[in-house]
Design an enzyme around this catalytic site. Sequence first.
Site, PDB file in Angstrom:
ATOM      1  N   GLY A  11      47.389  14.846  99.511  1.00  0.00           N
ATOM      2  CA  GLY A  11      48.814  15.174  99.598  1.00  0.00           C
ATOM      3  C   GLY A  11      49.055  16.108 100.767  1.00  0.00           C
ATOM      4  O   GLY A  11      48.168  16.855 101.169  1.00  0.00           O
ATOM      5  N   ARG A  75      45.258   8.138  98.388  1.00  0.00           N
ATOM      6  CA  ARG A  75      44.500   7.088  97.704  1.00  0.00           C
ATOM      7  C   ARG A  75      43.622   6.366  98.725  1.00  0.00           C
ATOM      8  O   ARG A  75      43.285   5.207  98.566  1.00  0.00           O
ATOM      9  CB  ARG A  75      45.432   6.112  96.991  1.00  0.00           C
ATOM     10  N   ASP A 116      40.287  19.174  97.609  1.00  0.00           N
ATOM     11  CA  ASP A 116      38.934  18.926  97.102  1.00  0.00           C
ATOM     12  C   ASP A 116      38.516  17.457  97.199  1.00  0.00           C
ATOM     13  O   ASP A 116      37.384  17.156  97.586  1.00  0.00           O
ATOM     14  CB  ASP A 116      38.762  19.472  95.673  1.00  0.00           C
ATOM     15  N   THR A 138      45.787  22.954 100.590  1.00  0.00           N
ATOM     16  CA  THR A 138      46.477  22.537  99.372  1.00  0.00           C
ATOM     17  C   THR A 138      47.427  23.634  98.923  1.00  0.00           C
ATOM     18  O   THR A 138      47.114  24.821  99.048  1.00  0.00           O
ATOM     19  CB  THR A 138      45.526  22.215  98.197  1.00  0.00           C
ATOM     20  N   ASP A 140      47.946  24.111  95.926  1.00  0.00           N
ATOM     21  CA  ASP A 140      47.428  24.565  94.628  1.00  0.00           C
ATOM     22  C   ASP A 140      46.497  25.773  94.747  1.00  0.00           C
ATOM     23  O   ASP A 140      46.250  26.459  93.763  1.00  0.00           O
ATOM     24  CB  ASP A 140      46.648  23.432  93.938  1.00  0.00           C
ATOM     25  N   ASP A 142      43.303  25.788  95.003  1.00  0.00           N
ATOM     26  CA  ASP A 142      42.237  25.611  94.013  1.00  0.00           C
ATOM     27  C   ASP A 142      40.876  25.248  94.618  1.00  0.00           C
ATOM     28  O   ASP A 142      40.017  24.712  93.921  1.00  0.00           O
ATOM     29  CB  ASP A 142      42.654  24.535  92.982  1.00  0.00           C
ATOM     30  N   ARG A 184      48.231  21.512  89.537  1.00  0.00           N
ATOM     31  CA  ARG A 184      47.156  20.814  88.806  1.00  0.00           C
ATOM     32  C   ARG A 184      46.503  21.739  87.788  1.00  0.00           C
ATOM     33  O   ARG A 184      47.199  22.400  87.047  1.00  0.00           O
ATOM     34  CB  ARG A 184      46.113  20.255  89.780  1.00  0.00           C
TER      35      ARG A 184
HETATM   36  O1  F6P Z   1      47.557  18.859  94.888  1.00  0.00           O
HETATM   37  C1  F6P Z   1      48.861  19.041  95.341  1.00  0.00           C
HETATM   38  C2  F6P Z   1      49.860  18.477  94.374  1.00  0.00           C
HETATM   39  O2  F6P Z   1      51.150  18.742  94.884  1.00  0.00           O
HETATM   40  C3  F6P Z   1      49.704  18.971  92.938  1.00  0.00           C
HETATM   41  O3  F6P Z   1      50.208  20.267  92.758  1.00  0.00           O
HETATM   42  C4  F6P Z   1      50.450  17.896  92.199  1.00  0.00           C
HETATM   43  O4  F6P Z   1      49.985  17.778  90.869  1.00  0.00           O
HETATM   44  C5  F6P Z   1      50.115  16.652  92.973  1.00  0.00           C
HETATM   45  O5  F6P Z   1      49.703  17.081  94.271  1.00  0.00           O
HETATM   46  C6  F6P Z   1      51.225  15.677  93.115  1.00  0.00           C
HETATM   47  O6  F6P Z   1      50.723  14.556  93.782  1.00  0.00           O
HETATM   48  P1  F6P Z   1      51.630  13.364  94.319  1.00  0.00           P
HETATM   49  O7  F6P Z   1      52.166  13.782  95.656  1.00  0.00           O
HETATM   50  O8  F6P Z   1      50.695  12.235  94.399  1.00  0.00           O
HETATM   51  O9  F6P Z   1      52.752  13.162  93.337  1.00  0.00           O
END
Ligand code: F6P
Length: 360
Positions: A11, A75, A116, A138, A140, A142, A184
């Site tokens: 992301g 993906r 990660d 990120t 997050d 994390d 997450r």
């Molecule tokens: O890892 C970053 C993040 O924004 C998370 O906080 C969230 O759960 C996820 O990606 C959302 O992913 P997507 O953009 O695939 O909806």
Amino acid sequence: MKRIGILTGGGDAPGLNAVIRAAVKTAILQCGCEVFGVRDGYDGFLSKHGIIPLGLNEVSGILPRGGTILGAANRGNPFARKVIRDGREVVVDMSNELVDSMRHSGMDALLVLGGDGTLRIAHELYQKGIPVIGVPKTIDNDIGGTEVTFGFDTALNVATDAIDRLHTTAEAHHRVMVLELMGREAGFIALHAGVSGGADVILIPEIPFRFDSIIAKIRQRVERGSLFSILAVSEGAKPLGGTEVFSRGGDEIYVPRLGGIGQIVGDYVEKQGYEARVTVLGHLQRGGTPTAFDRWLATRYGAAAVRLAARGGFDRMVSLSAGQITDVALEEALAVPRRVDLNEDAVITARGMGISFGDE
Ligand code: F6P
């Protein structure tokens, strides 16, 4: 080192363009290298026009821009790629094709800006001979091996602003406002924004909560004359003995998508007689211009990644330690994901100031 590649995987996060700009400028001006961008994460190696030259003109003006000029894909795992074969959708390992494509491009180093998942793929590609350098990205926050990832500060500021805005309307209507935040399995965004915005209840994945404990906090505030409450809820928060809430399941391509716990908490609060409203902040946390801190960190990471590549420090990740940029082995960074430490100052401070984590 003559030729460097850069890709942004997973992301997006505010600050990706700042890393790209710093890396391109340092590579060209300091190291005299050529730089190439790989489009849409690892997919760029496997598509026809997926590798593009990056010069000083290409990175001019991108410092304050959110997103990534290279595109991202969460993906795009080359070890498990969805392709159409004989009219059927199948998942295949295309890592050997990626290695061939990288060799063909003549890159001596590949900077991988990712979370990660993307960094784990980078580490696996190193085993196949790809000279990778990781840059931790990120919202997050994390990723292990570093004190902070770029993107987190911007998300935190967006989340804090949202709490400020909810405060005024909550107070006007005597309501309970629930704000569901990303992160997450890590509660950093909810914890930091909750403290910075003055939330009354903070629910994070690291501390399983009880519904009656949340209600006790809301009731206590009402009895003291505060007729509104603000709840900052991490998307990965879960009740004691319960599980995380997902809005969509996962498969070999997509990771499961967290979401929905805020509504569950809001519904419970209403059933107990307190008017509640739920806001899901979602991707607003990932969009827009990076904060000055994220630009500063991203710029230092980008430049340091090029210097690390020039020293041949492959299979490593640039990181922040005690305010200084350093680097760690990717394996070490990926061994233990970063989570909120319940014994650290942030949680202790919040508890001491009467903020509830829904566990008492
Ligand atoms: O890892 C970053 C993040 O924004 C998370 O906080 C969230 O759960 C996820 O990606 C959302 O992913 P997507 O953009 O695939 O909806």
